[in-house]
Design a protein around this motif. Structure first.
Motif, PDB file in Angstrom:
ATOM      1  N   ASP A  90       9.099   6.089  54.915  1.00 40.83           N
ATOM      2  CA  ASP A  90       8.108   5.924  53.844  1.00 40.83           C
ATOM      3  C   ASP A  90       8.773   5.472  52.543  1.00 40.83           C
ATOM      4  OD1 ASP A  90       6.255   6.892  55.659  1.00 40.83           O
ATOM      5  OD2 ASP A  90       6.262   8.927  54.816  1.00 40.83           O
ATOM      6  N   PHE A  91      10.070   5.777  52.405  1.00 39.81           N
ATOM      7  CA  PHE A  91      10.759   5.517  51.148  1.00 39.81           C
ATOM      8  C   PHE A  91      11.888   4.499  51.246  1.00 39.81           C
ATOM      9  CE2 PHE A  91       8.801   9.637  50.652  1.00 39.81           C
ATOM     10  CZ  PHE A  91       8.340   9.617  49.346  1.00 39.81           C
ATOM     11  N   LEU A  92      12.579   4.473  52.371  1.00 34.20           N
ATOM     12  CA  LEU A  92      13.792   3.658  52.487  1.00 34.20           C
ATOM     13  C   LEU A  92      13.713   2.684  53.649  1.00 34.20           C
ATOM     14  CD1 LEU A  92      15.813   6.827  51.923  1.00 34.20           C
ATOM     15  CD2 LEU A  92      16.149   4.854  50.468  1.00 34.20           C
ATOM     16  N   VAL A 132      22.034   1.892  51.171  1.00 30.62           N
ATOM     17  CA  VAL A 132      20.669   1.938  51.693  1.00 30.62           C
ATOM     18  C   VAL A 132      19.770   1.366  50.596  1.00 30.62           C
ATOM     19  CG1 VAL A 132      21.028   3.893  53.258  1.00 30.62           C
ATOM     20  CG2 VAL A 132      20.310   4.317  50.912  1.00 30.62           C
ATOM     21  N   THR A 133      18.611   0.873  50.999  1.00 27.15           N
ATOM     22  CA  THR A 133      17.713   0.239  50.035  1.00 27.15           C
ATOM     23  C   THR A 133      16.376   0.964  50.011  1.00 27.15           C
ATOM     24  OG1 THR A 133      18.773  -1.890  50.438  1.00 27.15           O
ATOM     25  CG2 THR A 133      16.594  -1.946  49.410  1.00 27.15           C
ATOM     26  N   VAL A 134      15.909   1.234  48.786  1.00 28.97           N
ATOM     27  CA  VAL A 134      14.595   1.852  48.587  1.00 28.97           C
ATOM     28  C   VAL A 134      13.545   0.755  48.773  1.00 28.97           C
ATOM     29  CG1 VAL A 134      13.128   3.130  46.983  1.00 28.97           C
ATOM     30  CG2 VAL A 134      15.615   3.470  46.940  1.00 28.97           C
ATOM     31  N   LYS A 135      12.500   1.069  49.497  1.00 31.38           N
ATOM     32  CA  LYS A 135      11.419   0.092  49.696  1.00 31.38           C
ATOM     33  C   LYS A 135      10.769  -0.236  48.358  1.00 31.38           C
ATOM     34  CE  LYS A 135      10.105   1.085  54.436  1.00 31.38           C
ATOM     35  NZ  LYS A 135       9.037   1.521  55.341  1.00 31.38           N
ATOM     36  N   ALA A 141       3.040   7.632  42.654  1.00 31.25           N
ATOM     37  CA  ALA A 141       2.446   8.846  43.230  1.00 31.25           C
ATOM     38  C   ALA A 141       3.395   9.476  44.256  1.00 31.25           C
ATOM     39  CB  ALA A 141       1.095   8.528  43.864  1.00 31.25           C
ATOM     40  N   GLN A 142       4.043   8.663  45.071  1.00 33.84           N
ATOM     41  CA  GLN A 142       5.009   9.196  46.040  1.00 33.84           C
ATOM     42  C   GLN A 142       6.185   9.868  45.309  1.00 33.84           C
ATOM     43  OE1 GLN A 142       5.386   5.362  48.171  1.00 33.84           O
ATOM     44  NE2 GLN A 142       5.316   6.602  50.059  1.00 33.84           N
ATOM     45  N   MET A 143       6.671   9.210  44.274  1.00 35.88           N
ATOM     46  CA  MET A 143       7.794   9.761  43.496  1.00 35.88           C
ATOM     47  C   MET A 143       7.387  11.074  42.830  1.00 35.88           C
ATOM     48  SD  MET A 143      10.350   7.796  43.934  1.00 35.88           S
ATOM     49  CE  MET A 143      11.079   6.188  43.801  1.00 35.88           C
ATOM     50  N   GLU A 144       6.174  11.118  42.290  1.00 36.40           N
ATOM     51  CA  GLU A 144       5.674  12.347  41.655  1.00 36.40           C
ATOM     52  C   GLU A 144       5.541  13.463  42.690  1.00 36.40           C
ATOM     53  OE1 GLU A 144       5.237  13.046  38.426  1.00 36.40           O
ATOM     54  OE2 GLU A 144       5.911  11.019  37.894  1.00 36.40           O
ATOM     55  N   GLY A 145       5.132  13.105  43.896  1.00 38.00           N
ATOM     56  CA  GLY A 145       5.016  14.096  44.975  1.00 38.00           C
ATOM     57  C   GLY A 145       6.358  14.750  45.284  1.00 38.00           C
ATOM     58  N   ILE A 146       7.443  13.962  45.222  1.00 37.38           N
ATOM     59  CA  ILE A 146       8.781  14.530  45.431  1.00 37.38           C
ATOM     60  C   ILE A 146       9.133  15.448  44.265  1.00 37.38           C
ATOM     61  CG2 ILE A 146      11.253  13.994  45.561  1.00 37.38           C
ATOM     62  CD1 ILE A 146      10.476  11.455  47.131  1.00 37.38           C
TER      63      ILE A 146
END
Length: 180
Positions: A90-92, A132-135, A141-146
Motif C-alpha cells: 500500500d505504501f512502497l 526502496v521507493t515510496v509509491k 490520509a494514509q500518512m495520518e493513519g500511521i
C-alpha cells in the motif's frame, strides 16, 4: 663316543651362538603420522547502517542491509529471507534484490547464493541500489493513519541464514536444514 658327540654338539652350539650373536638384522621404522581433526564453521552477520526511513510519496529511501560471510567460513549456501508487512504494497514499490541473489522456488521472499570459502570477509548487498521507493499514490490520509496509529506502519524485515555447502545437494535441501 657319547662324550665325543656331546662335545661336538657343545661346539656347534657355541659356534651357532657366536655366529647368531654377530648377525645384524635389516630393519626399518617410519616416523608416526598424526591426524589432527579440526572443526569447520560458518559465521555470518547482517547489518544495516541506514536508520531513517521517513516516507514521502514518490521518494526513494536509502536502505542498505548487507550480509557478511566472515573470514575462514566454510563454503556455504547463503540465504536472505525478506518479510513484508501485509500493508507494505500500500505504501512502497516492490523491492528489487541486488545482483547475485536467486529466488528459492516455492519459498516466497527467500533468496540464496553459494559463497565459496575465503580467508577474507565477503560482503553481499541485499537490495538493488540499497533503496526502496515510496509509491507516489500514497495519500495524506494514509500518512495520518500511521501517525495516529489507526494504520500500522509498513515494515520490511531481513533475516540471513547460512548452511554448509558440503554434503548438501540443493538450495531447497539447505533451506530445509536452516529451518529444521
Amino acid at each position: 663316543m657319547k662324550k665325543k658327540v656331546l662335545s661336538i654338539v657343545a661346539v656347534v652350539l657355541v659356534l651357532c651362538c657366536a655366529i647368531g650373536g654377530t648377525l645384524a638384522w635389516l630393519t626399518d621404522k617410519t616416523d608416526p603420522v598424526v591426524n589432527t581433526f579440526t572443526v569447520g564453521d560458518i559465521n555470518i552477520e547482517l547489518k544495516e547502517t541506514t536508520t531513517n526511513y521517513k516516507m514521502v510519496p514518490g521518494n526513494t529511501i536509502s536502505k542498505d542491509p548487507k550480509v557478511t560471510v566472515k573470514a575462514n567460513s566454510e563454503k556455504c549456501w547463503l540465504f536472505v529471507k525478506v518479510d513484508k508487512s501485509s500493508n507494505y504494497g500500500d505504501f512502497l514499490e516492490v523491492y528489487q534484490m541486488a545482483a547475485g541473489w536467486t529466488a528459492l522456488d516455492g519459498q516466497d521472499g527467500v533468496y540464496y547464493q553459494v559463497v565459496d570459502a575465503s580467508t577474507a570477509n565477503q560482503v553481499f548487498e541485499v537490495l538493488n541500489n540499497n533503496q526502496v521507493t515510496v509509491k507516489d499514490t500514497v495519500t495524506k490520509a494514509q500518512m495520518e493513519g500511521i501517525k495516529d496509529n489507526t494504520i500500522a506502519a509498513p515494515t520490511l524485515t531481513f533475516t540471513a541464514y547460512a548452511v554448509q555447502h558440503d554434503n548438501v545437494a540443493t538450495a531447497a535441501d539447505a533451506w530445509a536444514k536452516a529451518n529444521a
